[in-house]
Design a protein around this motif. Structure first.
Motif, PDB file in Angstrom:
ATOM      1  N   GLU A 203      -2.639 -17.624  28.022  1.00 31.34           N
ATOM      2  CA  GLU A 203      -1.218 -17.324  27.779  1.00 31.34           C
ATOM      3  C   GLU A 203      -0.777 -16.013  28.433  1.00 31.34           C
ATOM      4  N   LYS A 204      -1.708 -15.363  29.117  1.00 29.87           N
ATOM      5  CA  LYS A 204      -1.429 -14.091  29.806  1.00 29.87           C
ATOM      6  C   LYS A 204      -0.940 -13.013  28.841  1.00 29.87           C
ATOM      7  N   LEU A 205      -1.552 -12.992  27.659  1.00 31.77           N
ATOM      8  CA  LEU A 205      -1.188 -12.002  26.644  1.00 31.77           C
ATOM      9  C   LEU A 205      -2.119 -10.793  26.645  1.00 31.77           C
ATOM     10  N   ILE A 206      -3.241 -10.890  27.343  1.00 28.14           N
ATOM     11  CA  ILE A 206      -4.201  -9.793  27.376  1.00 28.14           C
ATOM     12  C   ILE A 206      -3.845  -8.818  28.498  1.00 28.14           C
ATOM     13  N   ASP A 207      -3.902  -7.526  28.178  1.00 30.46           N
ATOM     14  CA  ASP A 207      -3.605  -6.485  29.160  1.00 30.46           C
ATOM     15  C   ASP A 207      -4.867  -5.824  29.697  1.00 30.46           C
ATOM     16  N   PHE A 208      -5.813  -5.554  28.792  1.00 30.01           N
ATOM     17  CA  PHE A 208      -7.024  -4.825  29.165  1.00 30.01           C
ATOM     18  C   PHE A 208      -8.231  -5.457  28.476  1.00 30.01           C
ATOM     19  N   VAL A 209      -9.417  -5.100  28.959  1.00 24.54           N
ATOM     20  CA  VAL A 209     -10.649  -5.590  28.342  1.00 24.54           C
ATOM     21  C   VAL A 209     -11.610  -4.426  28.126  1.00 24.54           C
ATOM     22  N   GLY A 210     -12.536  -4.598  27.182  1.00 24.43           N
ATOM     23  CA  GLY A 210     -13.565  -3.597  26.912  1.00 24.43           C
ATOM     24  C   GLY A 210     -14.763  -4.278  26.306  1.00 24.43           C
ATOM     25  N   THR A 211     -15.881  -3.573  26.226  1.00 26.11           N
ATOM     26  CA  THR A 211     -17.079  -4.204  25.685  1.00 26.11           C
ATOM     27  C   THR A 211     -17.168  -4.106  24.166  1.00 26.11           C
ATOM     28  N   ASP A 212     -16.616  -3.064  23.563  1.00 29.04           N
ATOM     29  CA  ASP A 212     -16.779  -2.788  22.131  1.00 29.04           C
ATOM     30  C   ASP A 212     -18.257  -2.736  21.761  1.00 29.04           C
ATOM     31  N   THR A 213     -19.056  -2.184  22.652  1.00 27.69           N
ATOM     32  CA  THR A 213     -20.494  -2.094  22.419  1.00 27.69           C
ATOM     33  C   THR A 213     -20.819  -1.137  21.276  1.00 27.69           C
ATOM     34  N   HIS A 214     -21.653  -1.635  20.356  1.00 28.65           N
ATOM     35  CA  HIS A 214     -22.170  -0.812  19.260  1.00 28.65           C
ATOM     36  C   HIS A 214     -23.689  -0.654  19.342  1.00 28.65           C
ATOM     37  N   ASN A 215     -24.358  -1.636  19.946  1.00 26.60           N
ATOM     38  CA  ASN A 215     -25.822  -1.651  19.925  1.00 26.60           C
ATOM     39  C   ASN A 215     -26.361  -2.447  21.110  1.00 26.60           C
ATOM     40  N   LEU A 216     -27.681  -2.416  21.267  1.00 26.40           N
ATOM     41  CA  LEU A 216     -28.316  -3.093  22.403  1.00 26.40           C
ATOM     42  C   LEU A 216     -28.175  -4.609  22.330  1.00 26.40           C
ATOM     43  N   LYS A 217     -28.065  -5.149  21.130  1.00 24.90           N
ATOM     44  CA  LYS A 217     -27.866  -6.585  20.979  1.00 24.90           C
ATOM     45  C   LYS A 217     -26.571  -7.023  21.654  1.00 24.90           C
ATOM     46  N   HIS A 218     -25.541  -6.212  21.524  1.00 20.97           N
ATOM     47  CA  HIS A 218     -24.269  -6.518  22.177  1.00 20.97           C
ATOM     48  C   HIS A 218     -24.445  -6.586  23.688  1.00 20.97           C
ATOM     49  N   ILE A 219     -25.171  -5.635  24.241  1.00 28.30           N
ATOM     50  CA  ILE A 219     -25.349  -5.593  25.695  1.00 28.30           C
ATOM     51  C   ILE A 219     -26.174  -6.784  26.175  1.00 28.30           C
ATOM     52  N   GLU A 220     -27.182  -7.147  25.410  1.00 26.68           N
ATOM     53  CA  GLU A 220     -27.987  -8.323  25.764  1.00 26.68           C
ATOM     54  C   GLU A 220     -27.105  -9.573  25.826  1.00 26.68           C
ATOM     55  N   LYS A 221     -26.206  -9.706  24.865  1.00 24.72           N
ATOM     56  CA  LYS A 221     -25.301 -10.850  24.845  1.00 24.72           C
ATOM     57  C   LYS A 221     -24.341 -10.808  26.032  1.00 24.72           C
TER      58      LYS A 221
END
Length: 249
Positions: A203-221
């Motif tokens: 729908e072209k509603l997103i302006d920006f993106v980020g990882t919201d990384t908290h831990n290494l599990k997030h990065i692995e995903k």
């Protein structure tokens, strides 16, 4: 004719030179990195994905993480000293900001013009996963009245809006930008969030993106997220816009 050997598209292929505007890498002040060692591990792994600049966004949430200029500044200074001493990470750019819960205390920060912004007047905000504040629209108006531009973190994760798609458009009309969590492109938060992320991009509603990384599990995903050809094509300009808006180099 079927192309059995068509190249697989991964999220990480788009992240070279990425400016991560939402990550919890400051040590010991929220539910992200608990100490300097964890901070450096997160930064190291994210740079391997292609991230070259970071905007550290610890929670400011009065009941759980009542961070202040002082706590954020102290954690940031400790991290910068550690990064500067690392031969691998010394060229990495990190700047401090915050992710503000729009609770009853947040309005005081706004009224006092006391916000750690992503850049210039752009401020990252979030709302409860259980229920939006009843005065959400008034808060957004106050943010804008005081010269700030609100960016709502991970709108795809607020389940109470999933059956009220029109309200996403309402928030945009009020002048609120949206930041998508890249993790939401996987099933990490659940398939409903994944579908809503796809909807908001379509729908072209997103302006920006980020990882919201908290831990290494997030990065692995994040490392293993595969994208369809269409999603890859639609995501690329969002990453470019994020880099263009927030790069300090």
């Amino acid at each position: 004719m079927f192309h059995f050997f068509q190249k697989k598209l991964f999220l990480k292929d788009l992240l070279e030179g990425f400016v991560d505007i939402h990550c919890h890498i400051l040590p010991g002040i929220d539910d992200g990195a608990s100490n300097i060692t964890e901070s450096l591990d997160l930064i190291d792994k994210l740079t391997q994905l292609g991230v070259s600049q970071f905007v550290a966004t610890p929670h400011v949430m009065q009941d759980f993480y009542p961070n202040t200029d002082e706590t954020i500044g102290d954690a940031f200074q400790s991290l910068i000293e550690a990064v500067s001493s690392s031969s691998k990470l010394s060229n990495i750019v990190i700047n401090p900001a915050a992710e503000y819960m729009m609770d009853e205390y947040f309005e005081d920060h706004v009224l006092n013009n006391n916000l750690f912004t992503l850049k210039k007047n752009i401020v990252l905000v979030e709302i409860s996963y259980f229920q939006a504040p009843i005065n959400l629209e008034d808060i957004i108006r106050k943010i804008k009245k005081h010269g700030y531009k609100p960016v709502l973190a991970h709108p795809e994760r607020y389940l109470y809006y999933h059956n009220n798609k029109e309200y996403y458009h309402r928030l945009k009309q009020l002048g609120c930008d949206f930041q998508l969590n890249l993790l939401s492109l996987s099933d990490y938060y659940g398939t409903n969030v994944q579908k809503k992320a796809q909807y908001l991009i379509d729908e072209k509603l997103i302006d920006f993106v980020g990882t919201d990384t908290h831990n290494l599990k997030h990065i692995e995903k994040l490392t293993n997220i595969k994208l369809s050809k269409t999603l890859y094509k639609n995501l690329e300009p969002l990453i470019q816009e994020t880099n263009h808006t927030f790069s300090v180099i």
